[in-house]
Design a protein around this motif. Structure first.
Motif, PDB file in Angstrom:
ATOM      1  N   ILE A 174       1.257  -1.264  -0.358  1.00 28.84           N
ATOM      2  CA  ILE A 174       0.371   0.217   0.267  1.00 28.84           C
ATOM      3  C   ILE A 174       0.599   1.183  -0.290  1.00 28.84           C
ATOM      4  CG2 ILE A 174      -2.244  -1.219   1.547  1.00 28.84           C
ATOM      5  CD1 ILE A 174      -0.878   0.089   3.745  1.00 28.84           C
ATOM      6  N   GLU A 175      -0.209   2.434  -0.103  1.00 29.27           N
ATOM      7  CA  GLU A 175       1.046   3.918  -0.230  1.00 29.27           C
ATOM      8  C   GLU A 175       1.058   4.498   1.472  1.00 29.27           C
ATOM      9  OE1 GLU A 175      -0.649   6.496  -2.753  1.00 29.27           O
ATOM     10  OE2 GLU A 175       0.415   5.885  -4.461  1.00 29.27           O
ATOM     11  N   GLY A 176       1.977   4.025   1.797  1.00 30.14           N
ATOM     12  CA  GLY A 176       2.037   5.091   3.339  1.00 30.14           C
ATOM     13  C   GLY A 176       3.654   5.027   3.434  1.00 30.14           C
ATOM     14  N   GLU A 177       3.277   5.233   4.498  1.00 28.47           N
ATOM     15  CA  GLU A 177       5.087   5.755   5.584  1.00 28.47           C
ATOM     16  C   GLU A 177       5.073   4.097   6.372  1.00 28.47           C
ATOM     17  OE1 GLU A 177       4.205   9.067   7.621  1.00 28.47           O
ATOM     18  OE2 GLU A 177       3.813  10.106   6.294  1.00 28.47           O
ATOM     19  N   LEU A 178       6.665   4.752   7.000  1.00 29.14           N
ATOM     20  CA  LEU A 178       7.549   3.084   7.678  1.00 29.14           C
ATOM     21  C   LEU A 178       6.091   3.476   8.977  1.00 29.14           C
ATOM     22  CD1 LEU A 178       9.755   1.797   8.603  1.00 29.14           C
ATOM     23  CD2 LEU A 178      10.624   3.836   9.626  1.00 29.14           C
ATOM     24  N   GLY A 179       5.864   1.723   8.950  1.00 24.80           N
ATOM     25  CA  GLY A 179       5.020   1.243   9.604  1.00 24.80           C
ATOM     26  C   GLY A 179       4.031   1.295   9.797  1.00 24.80           C
ATOM     27  N   GLU A 218       7.161  -0.755  -8.346  1.00 25.07           N
ATOM     28  CA  GLU A 218       6.133  -0.929  -7.899  1.00 25.07           C
ATOM     29  C   GLU A 218       5.081  -0.920  -9.378  1.00 25.07           C
ATOM     30  OE1 GLU A 218       5.572   2.065  -4.979  1.00 25.07           O
ATOM     31  OE2 GLU A 218       7.041   1.850  -3.555  1.00 25.07           O
ATOM     32  N   ASN A 219       4.016  -1.469  -9.234  1.00 25.17           N
ATOM     33  CA  ASN A 219       3.579  -1.266 -10.176  1.00 25.17           C
ATOM     34  C   ASN A 219       2.071  -1.914  -9.268  1.00 25.17           C
ATOM     35  OD1 ASN A 219       2.727  -2.269 -13.222  1.00 25.17           O
ATOM     36  ND2 ASN A 219       2.161  -3.596 -12.336  1.00 25.17           N
ATOM     37  N   VAL A 220       1.082  -1.158 -10.279  1.00 27.01           N
ATOM     38  CA  VAL A 220      -0.339  -1.110  -9.921  1.00 27.01           C
ATOM     39  C   VAL A 220      -1.088  -2.140 -11.306  1.00 27.01           C
ATOM     40  CG1 VAL A 220      -2.770   0.259 -10.027  1.00 27.01           C
ATOM     41  CG2 VAL A 220      -0.679   1.163  -9.226  1.00 27.01           C
ATOM     42  N   THR A 221      -1.140  -3.295 -10.339  1.00 29.80           N
ATOM     43  CA  THR A 221      -2.580  -4.295 -11.587  1.00 29.80           C
ATOM     44  C   THR A 221      -3.072  -3.664 -12.167  1.00 29.80           C
ATOM     45  OG1 THR A 221      -1.406  -5.684  -9.191  1.00 29.80           O
ATOM     46  CG2 THR A 221      -2.812  -6.335 -11.526  1.00 29.80           C
ATOM     47  N   SER A 222      -2.662  -3.628 -13.588  1.00 28.95           N
ATOM     48  CA  SER A 222      -4.064  -3.389 -14.456  1.00 28.95           C
ATOM     49  C   SER A 222      -4.820  -4.680 -14.725  1.00 28.95           C
ATOM     50  CB  SER A 222      -3.294  -3.118 -15.563  1.00 28.95           C
ATOM     51  OG  SER A 222      -2.400  -4.324 -16.622  1.00 28.95           O
ATOM     52  N   LEU A 223      -6.142  -4.429 -15.576  1.00 34.89           N
ATOM     53  CA  LEU A 223      -7.334  -5.426 -15.556  1.00 34.89           C
ATOM     54  C   LEU A 223      -6.417  -5.998 -16.770  1.00 34.89           C
ATOM     55  CD1 LEU A 223     -10.474  -2.725 -15.826  1.00 34.89           C
ATOM     56  CD2 LEU A 223      -9.194  -5.290 -13.890  1.00 34.89           C
ATOM     57  N   PHE A 228      -1.728  -9.039   5.902  1.00 41.24           N
ATOM     58  CA  PHE A 228      -0.866  -8.406   6.234  1.00 41.24           C
ATOM     59  C   PHE A 228      -0.604  -7.630   5.035  1.00 41.24           C
ATOM     60  CE2 PHE A 228      -0.293 -10.877   9.799  1.00 41.24           C
ATOM     61  CZ  PHE A 228      -0.520  -9.641  11.159  1.00 41.24           C
ATOM     62  N   ILE A 229      -0.823  -6.319   4.422  1.00 40.05           N
ATOM     63  CA  ILE A 229      -0.207  -5.411   3.017  1.00 40.05           C
ATOM     64  C   ILE A 229       0.525  -4.421   3.436  1.00 40.05           C
ATOM     65  CG2 ILE A 229      -0.973  -4.712   1.190  1.00 40.05           C
ATOM     66  CD1 ILE A 229      -3.683  -6.328   0.956  1.00 40.05           C
ATOM     67  N   PRO A 230       2.217  -4.293   3.803  1.00 40.68           N
ATOM     68  CA  PRO A 230       2.845  -3.245   4.885  1.00 40.68           C
ATOM     69  C   PRO A 230       2.928  -2.036   2.951  1.00 40.68           C
ATOM     70  CG  PRO A 230       3.897  -5.073   3.722  1.00 40.68           C
ATOM     71  CD  PRO A 230       2.758  -5.817   2.965  1.00 40.68           C
ATOM     72  N   SER A 231       3.897  -1.065   3.942  1.00 40.58           N
ATOM     73  CA  SER A 231       3.837   0.230   3.012  1.00 40.58           C
ATOM     74  C   SER A 231       5.310  -0.969   2.221  1.00 40.58           C
ATOM     75  CB  SER A 231       4.004   1.517   3.232  1.00 40.58           C
ATOM     76  OG  SER A 231       4.943   0.628   4.512  1.00 40.58           O
ATOM     77  N   ALA A 232       5.677   0.067   0.916  1.00 37.02           N
ATOM     78  CA  ALA A 232       6.914  -0.371   0.791  1.00 37.02           C
ATOM     79  C   ALA A 232       8.011  -0.544   1.874  1.00 37.02           C
ATOM     80  CB  ALA A 232       7.589   0.752  -0.468  1.00 37.02           C
ATOM     81  N   GLU A 233       7.775   0.681   2.610  1.00 38.13           N
ATOM     82  CA  GLU A 233       9.215   1.005   4.199  1.00 38.13           C
ATOM     83  C   GLU A 233       8.986   0.275   4.740  1.00 38.13           C
ATOM     84  OE1 GLU A 233      11.727   3.728   3.889  1.00 38.13           O
ATOM     85  OE2 GLU A 233      11.038   4.302   1.999  1.00 38.13           O
ATOM     86  N   THR A 234       8.044  -0.017   5.748  1.00 33.27           N
ATOM     87  CA  THR A 234       6.961  -1.159   5.943  1.00 33.27           C
ATOM     88  C   THR A 234       8.352  -2.561   5.901  1.00 33.27           C
ATOM     89  OG1 THR A 234       5.355  -0.274   6.798  1.00 33.27           O
ATOM     90  CG2 THR A 234       5.543  -2.373   7.792  1.00 33.27           C
TER      91      THR A 234
END
Length: 323
Positions: free
Chosen positions: A229-234, A275-280, A251-257
């Motif tokens: 997910i997009e987000g900060e550490l933790g 990082e890549n958003v899965t497309s249809l 659990f789906i962490p942010s990249a930093e986590t």
């Protein structure tokens, strides 16, 4: 002869006879008729496959095995029916004897995102955790790997691998119907370990990372791909019930986590390389996978959200080195 006999011989030569004996028992149990009612149907389909002399075989740039001319009179329509006995086909695509198996996932797109960032696989021993029917394993063999072992407990994926192995007859690539929890502790055998699309299905992500580490030799490379997910550490998303209709997402962490988890487990040189958003277009329903797919998992009025209202699937690729 068992399709796994070359692997058993390899393990014996490596002094790993105890693991070989364990694997023989596990494979027999996991692929038994008692555990899987479709096993007689799958075995009958395997036995009905034609024996052909392949005129071509490409594994490096795609998985393209033989030509329609190699069928030598065997009816193409009959082969298509036999292949569809092993529905659903999720990882691919494959081209087999002129037949395009249009799988749910364009797994080649993921491979194209991963490959530029990893160490050369030439001459390396590779473990592919959650490898499905072995599509990426064939591509790893195409990159020159000495040995590729894929593990996935879903029986139909192992049978799809055995179908491809019927034609390819590889002594370098094997898909075993087991999970990471069935691997010997502290094996330290593999130069490269892949875990792609597995972490978020594990109740304990740190335990999974330690299991992966125990399979790697010192200084070996881990290639991990997972939902983020997009987000900060933790920051970590833990879905209340389901995520994109999946009930086994923990659990789906942010990249930093995610990178912190890897460092906490002792990995070095940790980095996120994609990082890549899965497309249809990358994950979709096809004639070879007729169940629900990504379009059914997203909010029909807003494709940036899952049907439950969470952020739509985004995937990250992480590279790290074992201590």
């Amino acid at each position: 002869m068992s399709v796994y006999q070359p692997l058993f011989n390899y393990l014996d030569d490596m002094g790993l006879s105890a693991w070989r004996e364990q694997l023989q028992s596990q494979i027999e149990t996991q692929l038994s008729v008692r555990r899987h009612g479709k096993m007689p149907m799958w075995q009958e389909a395997l036995n009905a496959l034609p024996n052909v002399d392949l005129s071509t075989m490409e594994l490096k740039n795609r998985v393209d095995i033989g030509t329609e001319g190699d069928l030598d009179g065997f009816p193409r329509e009959t082969l298509v029916d036999l292949l569809k006995t092993f529905h659903p086909w999720r990882k691919g695509p494959y081209r087999l004897l002129g037949i395009d198996i249009d799988t749910e996932w364009r797994s080649d797109w993921k491979w194209d995102r991963v490959l530029p960032h990893i160490q050369s696989l030439h001459g390396r021993r590779v473990l592919d955790v959650g490898g499905g029917n072995g599509y990426h394993g064939w591509r790893m063999q195409g990159e020159g790997a000495e040995l590729v072992i894929g593990i996935d407990p879903t029986a139909v994926f192992t049978m799809q691998y055995q179908l491809m192995q019927h034609f390819i007859k590889s002594d370098k690539h094997f898909v075993l119907p087991i999970g990471i929890e069935h691997m010997p502790e502290n094996l330290s055998l593999f130069d490269t370990v892949f875990s792609m699309g597995v972490l978020y299905h594990r109740r304990s992500p740190l335990k999974h990372l330690m299991e992966l580490r125990s399979c790697l030799r010192p200084k070996g490379e881990l290639v991990l791909e997972t939902l983020i997910i997009e987000g900060e550490l933790g920051m970590t998303l833990m879905p209340e019930t389901r995520y994109a209709k999946m009930k086994n997402t923990w659990f789906i962490p942010s990249a930093e986590t995610m990178m912190l988890w890897l460092r906490k487990c002792g990995f070095k040189n940790v980095r996120c390389v994609d990082e890549n958003v899965t497309s249809l277009n990358e994950q979709r329903r096809t004639d070879w996978m007729t169940f629900e797919s990504l379009a059914d998992y997203l909010d029909p009025t807003d494709n940036t959200k899952t049907i439950e209202g969470y952020p739509a699937p985004m995937r990250g690729v992480f590279i790290a080195t074992a201590p």
